[in-house]
Design a protein around this motif. Sequence first.
Motif, mmCIF file in Angstrom:
data_model
loop_
_atom_site.group_PDB
_atom_site.id
_atom_site.type_symbol
_atom_site.label_atom_id
_atom_site.label_comp_id
_atom_site.label_asym_id
_atom_site.label_seq_id
_atom_site.Cartn_x
_atom_site.Cartn_y
_atom_site.Cartn_z
ATOM 1 N N ILE A 40 0.852 -1.199 0.000
ATOM 2 C CA ILE A 40 0.000 0.000 0.000
ATOM 3 C C ILE A 40 0.887 1.248 0.000
ATOM 4 O O ILE A 40 0.711 2.157 -0.805
ATOM 5 C CB ILE A 40 -0.946 0.003 1.232
ATOM 6 N N GLY A 41 1.893 1.261 0.884
ATOM 7 C CA GLY A 41 2.785 2.417 0.988
ATOM 8 C C GLY A 41 3.617 2.647 -0.254
ATOM 9 O O GLY A 41 3.950 3.776 -0.583
ATOM 10 N N LEU A 42 3.949 1.590 -0.956
ATOM 11 C CA LEU A 42 4.791 1.721 -2.150
ATOM 12 C C LEU A 42 3.964 2.087 -3.386
ATOM 13 O O LEU A 42 4.315 2.986 -4.155
ATOM 14 C CB LEU A 42 5.538 0.397 -2.382
ATOM 15 N N ALA A 43 2.847 1.380 -3.569
ATOM 16 C CA ALA A 43 2.114 1.510 -4.838
ATOM 17 C C ALA A 43 1.161 2.709 -4.876
ATOM 18 O O ALA A 43 1.031 3.365 -5.916
ATOM 19 C CB ALA A 43 1.337 0.219 -5.105
ATOM 20 N N VAL A 44 0.503 3.007 -3.754
ATOM 21 C CA VAL A 44 -0.556 4.034 -3.791
ATOM 22 C C VAL A 44 -0.046 5.428 -4.189
ATOM 23 O O VAL A 44 -0.684 6.101 -5.006
ATOM 24 C CB VAL A 44 -1.346 4.066 -2.453
ATOM 25 N N PRO A 45 1.107 5.887 -3.665
ATOM 26 C CA PRO A 45 1.568 7.219 -4.105
ATOM 27 C C PRO A 45 1.765 7.300 -5.621
ATOM 28 O O PRO A 45 1.450 8.318 -6.239
ATOM 29 C CB PRO A 45 2.903 7.398 -3.370
ATOM 30 N N HIS A 46 2.260 6.222 -6.233
ATOM 31 C CA HIS A 46 2.447 6.224 -7.697
ATOM 32 C C HIS A 46 1.104 6.258 -8.414
ATOM 33 O O HIS A 46 0.916 6.985 -9.393
ATOM 34 C CB HIS A 46 3.230 4.989 -8.129
ATOM 35 N N LEU A 47 0.190 5.437 -7.905
ATOM 36 C CA LEU A 47 -1.157 5.393 -8.506
ATOM 37 C C LEU A 47 -1.791 6.787 -8.438
ATOM 38 O O LEU A 47 -2.376 7.276 -9.411
ATOM 39 C CB LEU A 47 -2.013 4.371 -7.735
#
Lengths: 259, 325
Positions: free
Chosen positions: B250-257
Amino acid sequence: MATHELDLKNVSIGYGKNKILFNELSFSIGSGVSSIIGLNGSGKSTLIKSIAGLLPLQQGKIFLDRKDTAEWSAVEKARKFSILLTQRPKLPYFSVYDFVAMGRSPYTSITGKLTPEDVEQIEKALIKCGIESLRNSLIDEISDGQRQKCALACAIAQQTPVILLDEPTTFLDFRSRYSWMELLQSLAADEGKIILFASHDLEAVFHFSSQCILLTESGKIELIVKDNFHSSIAISEMLKNSSLKFDGDHLRFLHSANS
Amino acid sequence: MLLAFLFSLSSGVSDLGATEIIRILFNNSTPELLKDIFFQFRLPKTFTAILAGMALSVSGLLMQTLFRNPLAGPYVLGITGGSNLMVALLVMGTTAAEIQFTSVVNNIAVPVSAAIGALIALFFILLISIKVHSSVSLLLAGLMLGFIYGSIQNILEFLASPEAIKRFTLWSMGSLGNVSIHQLFLLSLFVLPGFLFAFFLSKQLDVFMLGDDYSTSLGINLNFFRWSVVLVTALLTGVVVAYCGPIAFIGLAVPHLTRMIWLTPHHRILVPATAITGATLLLLCDGLGNMFSNHFVIPINIVTSLIGAPFVLYLLFRNTTFQFG
């Protein structure tokens, strides 16, 4: 138009007490375009960064308009000194406008929202640097020269009395170099700014700066005013043990094979 | 987000679908048992998903900006591992010393120790980041630190009594459904101020993207800024790990999304947008984990990994925006 004065008093510059590049420097520059020259590793960038407050002084004080800069907060300093560096970080999703708008951050609220005054200053900076048509382009997708202009627009938007530039003409083509230097001159002449740039581009230095700070290999400085460029012994000294010779009459360098 | 909220609310092992939930909310004649299930389990679980999704995704965004590294995230840089280790120390240490905490002390001691663990882990990775500038090297350093924390944790487990291992294993399996109403209140007491603080760092986060020298010349006090981000990140990560266990991606992917959706570098938009996207994604993951069977729940960490890992792979192949300076 207000003019300004930058004074360095007994300033020692370097990276810690054991690596002092300049000891007890003292000089003063006023509104106008001034330059710093010297060989690679002579400490041009270090001097620029130290004046900007990016590196701590090992000793001494810097005064702007007779006020001690050490007494200012980070934001107060950011309203007095702007800097243009050779660094080019990757900035995904940053448009040219977003990048130039960063220059307003010493003036904006805690979330960085722009006021009409901020927008006006950004527009003026974009127009001055001739990049208003690039406003929506992504900063990572424009040329190096255009990016350099954006960095200057950012410094102009910062509305500081002092603009410090490290190798500002590096990425510019021959024509852009001249228009760029003319822009710096007009900023100094019209707004009374102190423009101090470090450069290897001696043509730009001789044509556009009113005084030049030469950093010698022995850690000393020579302050040369424009009228004395042609007769400067310090510039000739800088070239000793090389195949170049300084032609003071024409403010150019000659290779010994062609002279 | 509303749909994801309803999806999460109506999913679970007990037979409590959308119709029953509407009945509970608008009709008093619903059986008490269903009401209890709804108010004691479903509602806290759904709100936990919102708070945990917000906290993990915002801390991921803060870390990616702080390290100027798109691969940064609480899980991959060993921050979650640091929290795990500290909670293991607390749980196994108190069990070995036969110390019985009251539930109130336990409710505070676990998140505080998890936050301290996250803070220490962040401190180490921050020290490494001063020397190591390459994104990949920093990621490897984070993974190595994670191995070290994991190994120490294994030694503790090896030496611990069966009762302590049971307590710790139950905690470390993690779940959004183990949070009581009181714990939910405590969780929000940490997450909401952390989120607000992150929002008020927006301008500094924007400027920090330009590099250390430009940030200083634009008026940012770098030391104060760095420690503020470290503290907020440790708080947000630590408290979620403490109550919900480790939740990956969640911490890795959500900011990019979020950046892909909003196409903006401005953190005053990214911080709230990342929080909303993170909350929505975790609500969906929670709903998905519950929908395959009426008899068991797929652990949330498995669902987030199954969704998050392919997304990160997609970003790596896409390559254009998965790079910082």
